[in-house]
Design a protein around this motif. Sequence first.
Motif, PDB file in Angstrom:
ATOM      1  N   LEU A 150       0.829  -1.211   0.000  1.00  0.00           N
ATOM      2  CA  LEU A 150       0.000   0.000   0.000  1.00  0.00           C
ATOM      3  C   LEU A 150       0.861   1.258   0.000  1.00  0.00           C
ATOM      4  N   ASP A 151       2.183   1.062  -0.034  1.00  0.00           N
ATOM      5  CA  ASP A 151       3.089   2.189  -0.139  1.00  0.00           C
ATOM      6  C   ASP A 151       2.934   3.154   1.037  1.00  0.00           C
ATOM      7  N   GLU A 182     -11.111 -13.158   6.304  1.00  0.00           N
ATOM      8  CA  GLU A 182     -11.626 -13.874   5.139  1.00  0.00           C
ATOM      9  C   GLU A 182     -12.476 -12.953   4.280  1.00  0.00           C
ATOM     10  N   LEU A 183     -13.086 -11.978   4.961  1.00  0.00           N
ATOM     11  CA  LEU A 183     -14.046 -11.115   4.282  1.00  0.00           C
ATOM     12  C   LEU A 183     -13.664  -9.662   4.547  1.00  0.00           C
ATOM     13  N   LEU A 184     -13.560  -8.910   3.469  1.00  0.00           N
ATOM     14  CA  LEU A 184     -13.256  -7.485   3.609  1.00  0.00           C
ATOM     15  C   LEU A 184     -14.481  -6.699   3.157  1.00  0.00           C
ATOM     16  N   ILE A 185     -14.952  -5.813   4.011  1.00  0.00           N
ATOM     17  CA  ILE A 185     -16.119  -5.001   3.671  1.00  0.00           C
ATOM     18  C   ILE A 185     -15.676  -3.547   3.615  1.00  0.00           C
ATOM     19  N   LEU A 186     -15.854  -2.927   2.459  1.00  0.00           N
ATOM     20  CA  LEU A 186     -15.409  -1.548   2.275  1.00  0.00           C
ATOM     21  C   LEU A 186     -16.612  -0.685   1.934  1.00  0.00           C
ATOM     22  N   ASP A 187     -16.821   0.339   2.743  1.00  0.00           N
ATOM     23  CA  ASP A 187     -17.933   1.257   2.505  1.00  0.00           C
ATOM     24  C   ASP A 187     -17.360   2.533   1.893  1.00  0.00           C
ATOM     25  N   GLU A 188     -17.596   2.728   0.617  1.00  0.00           N
ATOM     26  CA  GLU A 188     -17.121   3.921  -0.084  1.00  0.00           C
ATOM     27  C   GLU A 188     -15.614   4.160   0.097  1.00  0.00           C
ATOM     28  N   PRO A 189     -14.787   3.189  -0.242  1.00  0.00           N
ATOM     29  CA  PRO A 189     -13.360   3.381   0.050  1.00  0.00           C
ATOM     30  C   PRO A 189     -12.696   4.440  -0.816  1.00  0.00           C
ATOM     31  N   THR A 190     -13.213   4.687  -2.016  1.00  0.00           N
ATOM     32  CA  THR A 190     -12.490   5.605  -2.901  1.00  0.00           C
ATOM     33  C   THR A 190     -13.097   6.995  -2.925  1.00  0.00           C
ATOM     34  N   ILE A 191     -14.120   7.223  -2.095  1.00  0.00           N
ATOM     35  CA  ILE A 191     -14.788   8.527  -2.156  1.00  0.00           C
ATOM     36  C   ILE A 191     -13.796   9.622  -1.763  1.00  0.00           C
ATOM     37  N   GLY A 192     -13.735  10.656  -2.578  1.00  0.00           N
ATOM     38  CA  GLY A 192     -12.868  11.791  -2.274  1.00  0.00           C
ATOM     39  C   GLY A 192     -11.405  11.590  -2.629  1.00  0.00           C
ATOM     40  N   LEU A 196      -5.049   9.023  -9.011  1.00  0.00           N
ATOM     41  CA  LEU A 196      -3.894   8.173  -8.797  1.00  0.00           C
ATOM     42  C   LEU A 196      -4.099   7.261  -7.582  1.00  0.00           C
ATOM     43  N   SER A 197      -4.607   7.853  -6.487  1.00  0.00           N
ATOM     44  CA  SER A 197      -4.827   7.071  -5.276  1.00  0.00           C
ATOM     45  C   SER A 197      -5.862   5.981  -5.524  1.00  0.00           C
ATOM     46  N   LYS A 198      -6.929   6.335  -6.264  1.00  0.00           N
ATOM     47  CA  LYS A 198      -7.961   5.351  -6.572  1.00  0.00           C
ATOM     48  C   LYS A 198      -7.353   4.170  -7.301  1.00  0.00           C
ATOM     49  N   GLU A 199      -6.527   4.490  -8.297  1.00  0.00           N
ATOM     50  CA  GLU A 199      -5.958   3.452  -9.133  1.00  0.00           C
ATOM     51  C   GLU A 199      -5.058   2.531  -8.303  1.00  0.00           C
ATOM     52  N   ARG A 200      -4.237   3.157  -7.469  1.00  0.00           N
ATOM     53  CA  ARG A 200      -3.322   2.388  -6.644  1.00  0.00           C
ATOM     54  C   ARG A 200      -4.093   1.428  -5.739  1.00  0.00           C
ATOM     55  N   ALA A 206      -7.270  -5.832  -5.916  1.00  0.00           N
ATOM     56  CA  ALA A 206      -7.325  -6.951  -6.863  1.00  0.00           C
ATOM     57  C   ALA A 206      -6.236  -7.953  -6.530  1.00  0.00           C
ATOM     58  N   GLU A 207      -5.068  -7.424  -6.199  1.00  0.00           N
ATOM     59  CA  GLU A 207      -3.922  -8.274  -5.881  1.00  0.00           C
ATOM     60  C   GLU A 207      -4.164  -9.086  -4.597  1.00  0.00           C
ATOM     61  N   GLN A 208      -4.720  -8.443  -3.582  1.00  0.00           N
ATOM     62  CA  GLN A 208      -5.002  -9.139  -2.332  1.00  0.00           C
ATOM     63  C   GLN A 208      -5.968 -10.295  -2.552  1.00  0.00           C
ATOM     64  N   ARG A 209      -6.966 -10.045  -3.392  1.00  0.00           N
ATOM     65  CA  ARG A 209      -7.946 -11.090  -3.684  1.00  0.00           C
ATOM     66  C   ARG A 209      -7.257 -12.259  -4.361  1.00  0.00           C
ATOM     67  N   ALA A 210      -6.413 -11.936  -5.333  1.00  0.00           N
ATOM     68  CA  ALA A 210      -5.729 -12.991  -6.071  1.00  0.00           C
ATOM     69  C   ALA A 210      -4.812 -13.782  -5.137  1.00  0.00           C
ATOM     70  N   LEU A 211      -4.102 -13.077  -4.237  1.00  0.00           N
ATOM     71  CA  LEU A 211      -3.128 -13.725  -3.368  1.00  0.00           C
ATOM     72  C   LEU A 211      -3.770 -14.529  -2.249  1.00  0.00           C
ATOM     73  N   HIS A 212      -4.751 -13.922  -1.564  1.00  0.00           N
ATOM     74  CA  HIS A 212      -5.272 -14.525  -0.337  1.00  0.00           C
ATOM     75  C   HIS A 212      -6.695 -15.042  -0.484  1.00  0.00           C
TER      76      HIS A 212
END
Lengths: 339, 271, 267
Positions: A150-151, A182-192, A196-200, A206-212
Amino acid sequence: MSMAIAVAHADSATDAIIDVRSLSRRFTVRSPGGRLRRTKKTVDAVDALTFSMQRGAAIGYIGANGAGKSTTIKMITGILVPSSGSVVTCGLDPVRQRKRLARRIGVVFGQRTQLWWDLPLRESYRTLAAIHRLPGDSWVARRDELIDRLDLASFVDTPVRQLSLGQRIRGEIAAALLHSPELLILDEPTIGLDVLSKERLRVFLAEQRALHGTSLLLTTHDMDDVQRLTERLVVVDHGQMIYDGDLPGLVHRVGAERVMVLDFAAPTPPLEDVPGTRLVHSEPDGMRQRLSFVPGHTTAGAVLASVSARGEVRDLSIEEPDIEDVVRRLYLSTEPYRQ
Amino acid sequence: MSHATSFIALFCAHVAMGFRRWSTYRLATAAGAFTNSVFGLIKAYITIGAIGAAGGSLAGYDAATGATYAWLVQALIAPVNIFGWQELALRIRSGDVAVDLARPVDPQLAYLAADLGRAAYSFIPRGAPPLLVGAAVTGLTLPTSPLPYVLGAISVWLAVMLSFACQWLVNLAAFWLLDLRGVRTLYMAVSSVLSGMMVPVHWFPGWLSTVAAWTPGPSLIQAPIDVVTARADGVDALAIMGTQAVWLVAMLAVGQLVFLAGTRKLVVQGG
Amino acid sequence: MAEALRPYRALLGSRLRAQMAYRRSFAMDAIGSIAVGMFEFAEIYVIFAKVEFLGGLDFAAAALLFALANLGFSLADMVVGHADQLPTYLRAGTLDAFLLRPLPVLTQLITSDIALRRVGRAGMAVVVLAIALPLNDIAWSPAKVGLLVTAISAGVSIFAALFVCAAAVQFWLIEGSEFTNAFTYGGSYASQYPASIFVLPVRVLFTFVIPAAFVGYLPTLVLLDLPGPPGLPSWLGWCGPLMAVVTWGVALIGWRAGIRHYTGAGS
């Protein structure tokens, strides 16, 4: 809800990480009307919602403000008790088994911080590791992985209150993932967040899902989030489910328009008669023109092919339909059936 | 419209705004009145107990006038706002004070007007309950002629404005300090004793009453109660109110100067 | 055991470090806190400048009573005093964050903001206690030493429970949360004076409804071998721990109901 139902639930939907049956939540709202008289009315924030989410899946949970998204999430996570119906998360009754559930899910409310405002992230993580009783050696590796992916390294020692919104959200997401839920719930994580930050963030998730294999439930207003991170959409309005399926299906169903923005190498006459499109706007010199089209009636490829015949396209971009707009259209299209 | 009348209209508009703003917090007002009354109960019996122990009279108070003093203190706490406010401090910290500077009104006067509105609102709903409880529980001894009430009303307003002027200075510390909690606690602790909120200033041992006399403290609570209960009447009452007025003008003037210094710092350092 | 307490050690440790990080603020707060204790004692001092006895106690005894009551309250206030800011926690979503962690909500609330800055007031109370104890003519016995220790811990415990009661009630009284000040801060105020000065109904209120008299007055009576006023036999001075248990029982039942209300399970 009794344990018996919870167990029965878990059996019937073996691999469901979230299983919601006829879930309803009513609130009594007092409106301060006159000086003495206060009118009470009941609002169904969530109304007979039923859906099931497979382990490892990613769902975009969509709806206008006040549609009942947060209320649903609160019931899934054990913050709120349903008025009727049932919810089983990770095979547990969220309210009765709140503490056990808390070890297995991670939640981020984009607008509200779960970090300590006066502590640096590093210290927050140490505290959270203790709260989750994570074994001393394993969590450090997990933390370092999250800091790296997450830099966070450049601000992990800065008090949270001094972080920018984007930095803070990344910090929040790392906090929610520290105990490897096991389950990640995100409520409006990219709002505001800026582009660049959204993309990162999207790349990371996507990577976390693929890995874990982390399951993901996401509420958002951002069509790109939905497109990039989820394969299934659940749309609610006034607490009721009005769509359950994939994004192209939704766009197709409401006939939402995408807009192709074309930059030409040389002035080009207005593109008024490209098949299956409508000219939204053309700059006076014709260097930039905007065509709207309905996916299903034509494709971006077909549009580009016809346009290329009329001038040299230097650059193009496609604007996706605004999610609020799609939901509004969906709502209008379903309204007659809901009476 | 002349400058004077337009100024008065503007001032009154701010007063009305302050009144309306506070009138929306009804439950909070009821809660405050309840708490003031419970504290009044404790305070009245401490006062009566002390007077009884002194043989029925202490510095001119008997059991009835002593209890009355305690209940009046509780009635005045909210209007005089002894526990203070921090709105300005928060605006200084967030930088919003720049907005106040841009308005065509003197900030101190605008805040004072709003505070008068707040006091006007709190006067009955926060003042009446402790007095009613007092009348029912221990009884109150109040003058029967109208004059003390007229003078008392003026004295209370002077106290409200003086309390504002002191709190204005406390708030201005935010120009120089990151966190005001310590300063506010200190002010509250000192002013609650020196104003006569804890025990009447007339009970103070000599050295402490000398200290109190050199501060605006007694003008906040002791003074208006002395006037309204007619413990001080005639020339004495006017002298007390004169003292209040002098403190008021002095504190407002100091407030203007400190505010100026603070805003200069803000401008120079860019917040 | 050590592992069971690990989360709380971490929470408390991080809170304390965070508070010490802003040294100037902390120093100002601590000074303010000492001032509160000093000026509260000033009230007793002023009264005894004019009278010899109050409610059957002389200045030394009243100072002892003040020290016990103030120590109990200020330590409880330091540890749990923030609990009566519950509406702030609700508005900021902090309570939701607590619900999403694998720990009881109440212990998270209690450990979320230990106010070390309030140590000044407790220190002030300790100083008064240290001066008042030798000034009083106490016939010391092992039992009385035990009483002194249990009275102080029962006092802390009683006020802590009152703060939790206040927090519980505030789940319903969001806007009117100041109601509870009448019992927490009001209880503290009442506890600093001999309950004998109150008329009987008020004395009963601040003994058996709000157990304020158990914190300072009743233990002082036992220490000094004084008889109690009507309604308060001095043997009650030994019952502080019992009252603490009862008050905590009420507090925990109330807190549970409050959480149920908040999560929409109750009413």
